[in-house]
Design a protein around this motif. Structure first.
Motif, PDB file in Angstrom:
ATOM      1  N   GLN A   1       0.846  -1.186   0.000  1.00  0.00           N
ATOM      2  CA  GLN A   1       0.000   0.000   0.000  1.00  0.00           C
ATOM      3  C   GLN A   1       0.881   1.235   0.000  1.00  0.00           C
ATOM      4  O   GLN A   1       1.844   1.323   0.770  1.00  0.00           O
ATOM      5  CB  GLN A   1      -0.877  -0.019   1.248  1.00  0.00           C
ATOM      6  CG  GLN A   1      -1.830   1.114   1.382  1.00  0.00           C
ATOM      7  CD  GLN A   1      -2.564   1.028   2.698  1.00  0.00           C
ATOM      8  OE1 GLN A   1      -2.009   1.351   3.734  1.00  0.00           O
ATOM      9  NE2 GLN A   1      -3.810   0.586   2.659  1.00  0.00           N
ATOM     10  N   LEU A   2       0.582   2.198  -0.858  1.00  0.00           N
ATOM     11  CA  LEU A   2       1.298   3.467  -0.914  1.00  0.00           C
ATOM     12  C   LEU A   2       0.279   4.585  -0.921  1.00  0.00           C
ATOM     13  O   LEU A   2      -0.603   4.626  -1.782  1.00  0.00           O
ATOM     14  CB  LEU A   2       2.184   3.558  -2.157  1.00  0.00           C
ATOM     15  CG  LEU A   2       2.953   4.868  -2.339  1.00  0.00           C
ATOM     16  CD1 LEU A   2       3.963   5.075  -1.210  1.00  0.00           C
ATOM     17  CD2 LEU A   2       3.645   4.894  -3.685  1.00  0.00           C
ATOM     18  N   ARG A   3       0.390   5.472   0.054  1.00  0.00           N
ATOM     19  CA  ARG A   3      -0.491   6.636   0.161  1.00  0.00           C
ATOM     20  C   ARG A   3       0.369   7.867   0.366  1.00  0.00           C
ATOM     21  O   ARG A   3       1.503   7.767   0.800  1.00  0.00           O
ATOM     22  CB  ARG A   3      -1.460   6.485   1.329  1.00  0.00           C
ATOM     23  CG  ARG A   3      -2.435   5.370   1.164  1.00  0.00           C
ATOM     24  CD  ARG A   3      -3.380   5.305   2.321  1.00  0.00           C
ATOM     25  NE  ARG A   3      -4.315   4.211   2.093  1.00  0.00           N
ATOM     26  CZ  ARG A   3      -5.406   4.030   2.790  1.00  0.00           C
ATOM     27  NH1 ARG A   3      -5.711   4.856   3.764  1.00  0.00           N
ATOM     28  NH2 ARG A   3      -6.201   3.034   2.525  1.00  0.00           N
ATOM     29  N   GLY A   4      -0.204   9.015   0.103  1.00  0.00           N
ATOM     30  CA  GLY A   4       0.538  10.240   0.330  1.00  0.00           C
ATOM     31  C   GLY A   4      -0.228  11.457  -0.132  1.00  0.00           C
ATOM     32  O   GLY A   4      -1.379  11.363  -0.557  1.00  0.00           O
ATOM     33  N   TYR A   5       0.411  12.596  -0.033  1.00  0.00           N
ATOM     34  CA  TYR A   5      -0.195  13.849  -0.457  1.00  0.00           C
ATOM     35  C   TYR A   5       0.887  14.868  -0.754  1.00  0.00           C
ATOM     36  O   TYR A   5       2.054  14.694  -0.400  1.00  0.00           O
ATOM     37  CB  TYR A   5      -1.155  14.383   0.609  1.00  0.00           C
ATOM     38  CG  TYR A   5      -0.528  14.620   1.962  1.00  0.00           C
ATOM     39  CD1 TYR A   5       0.179  15.794   2.244  1.00  0.00           C
ATOM     40  CD2 TYR A   5      -0.658  13.681   2.968  1.00  0.00           C
ATOM     41  CE1 TYR A   5       0.747  16.002   3.491  1.00  0.00           C
ATOM     42  CE2 TYR A   5      -0.099  13.881   4.208  1.00  0.00           C
ATOM     43  CZ  TYR A   5       0.590  15.048   4.464  1.00  0.00           C
ATOM     44  OH  TYR A   5       1.155  15.253   5.698  1.00  0.00           O
ATOM     45  N   VAL A   6       0.495  15.938  -1.421  1.00  0.00           N
ATOM     46  CA  VAL A   6       1.353  17.090  -1.696  1.00  0.00           C
ATOM     47  C   VAL A   6       0.573  18.327  -1.293  1.00  0.00           C
ATOM     48  O   VAL A   6      -0.627  18.427  -1.589  1.00  0.00           O
ATOM     49  CB  VAL A   6       1.724  17.184  -3.194  1.00  0.00           C
ATOM     50  CG1 VAL A   6       2.535  18.428  -3.483  1.00  0.00           C
ATOM     51  CG2 VAL A   6       2.480  15.950  -3.640  1.00  0.00           C
ATOM     52  N   LYS A   7       1.237  19.252  -0.607  1.00  0.00           N
ATOM     53  CA  LYS A   7       0.584  20.513  -0.282  1.00  0.00           C
ATOM     54  C   LYS A   7       1.568  21.655  -0.417  1.00  0.00           C
ATOM     55  O   LYS A   7       2.785  21.461  -0.344  1.00  0.00           O
ATOM     56  CB  LYS A   7      -0.045  20.477   1.105  1.00  0.00           C
ATOM     57  CG  LYS A   7       0.921  20.348   2.251  1.00  0.00           C
ATOM     58  CD  LYS A   7       0.161  20.281   3.558  1.00  0.00           C
ATOM     59  CE  LYS A   7       1.087  20.002   4.709  1.00  0.00           C
ATOM     60  NZ  LYS A   7       0.373  19.901   5.964  1.00  0.00           N
TER      61      LYS A   7
END
Length: 177
Positions: free
Chosen positions: A24-30
């Motif tokens: 599983q790979l999750r993430g975000y950019v802000k």
């Protein structure tokens, strides 16, 4: 701000589990911009691009691996006016230094940090986690007087994930395991 998402599907292996059941790979950019006015003659500007990647590997019904990485790129006056900015944001207080400044140029600094890396064993009501992990001793709106491992600055809303601590955590569940 969600830039986009990726959905993948893989074939099942001989156990009937697909690739996405195991990994599983999750993430975000802000992106966060800041302005500060010391007086009416000068406005200071700074910018932060923050990316987070959370990886899990469920290698068996009882063993899970986790690695979580945060990447940050700083620009603006906070970088320009502080010659040791890269060293100040890439400090690691854990047993092993898992931070590195990969970009340190005039006006821009890039820093990555593995702030969690652990292995967890869970069986028959026992939950044993070894490595850099988030240990939360309580949940409250602003501050927990007993959360000694995870004190934080209330105005640092950039880092909602909170840093990990190098530790061994042993938990025992007595009902409904």
């Amino acid at each position: 701000l969600v830039i986009g998402s990726i959905y993948t599907q893989a074939q099942s292996d001989s156990t009937g589990k697909s690739f996405t059941d195991i990994f599983q790979l999750r993430g975000y950019v802000k992106n966060m911009q800041g302005f500060q006015m010391a007086d009416l003659n000068y406005v200071s500007h700074s910018n932060l691009i923050h990316n987070r990647l959370n990886f899990r590997a469920y290698v068996s019904p009882t063993v899970t691996f986790g690695v979580e990485l945060r990447n940050r790129v700083f620009t603006g006056d906070q970088v320009n006016f502080n010659p040791v900015f890269a060293q100040s944001v890439s400090k690691d207080h854990g047993l092993i230094d898992l931070n590195w400044a990969w970009l340190d140029e005039p006006g821009i600094v890039g820093v990555s940090q593995i702030d969690r890396a652990w292995v967890k064993y869970n069986r028959q009501g026992w939950d044993i986690t070894l490595g850099r992990q988030r240990i939360n001793w309580g949940v409250n709106t602003f501050w927990n007087s007993n959360d000694l491992l995870n004190t934080f600055n209330l105005v640092d809303f950039d880092y909602e994930e909170r840093p990990g601590t190098d530790a061994v955590r042993v938990q025992r569940y007595f009902k409904n395991y």
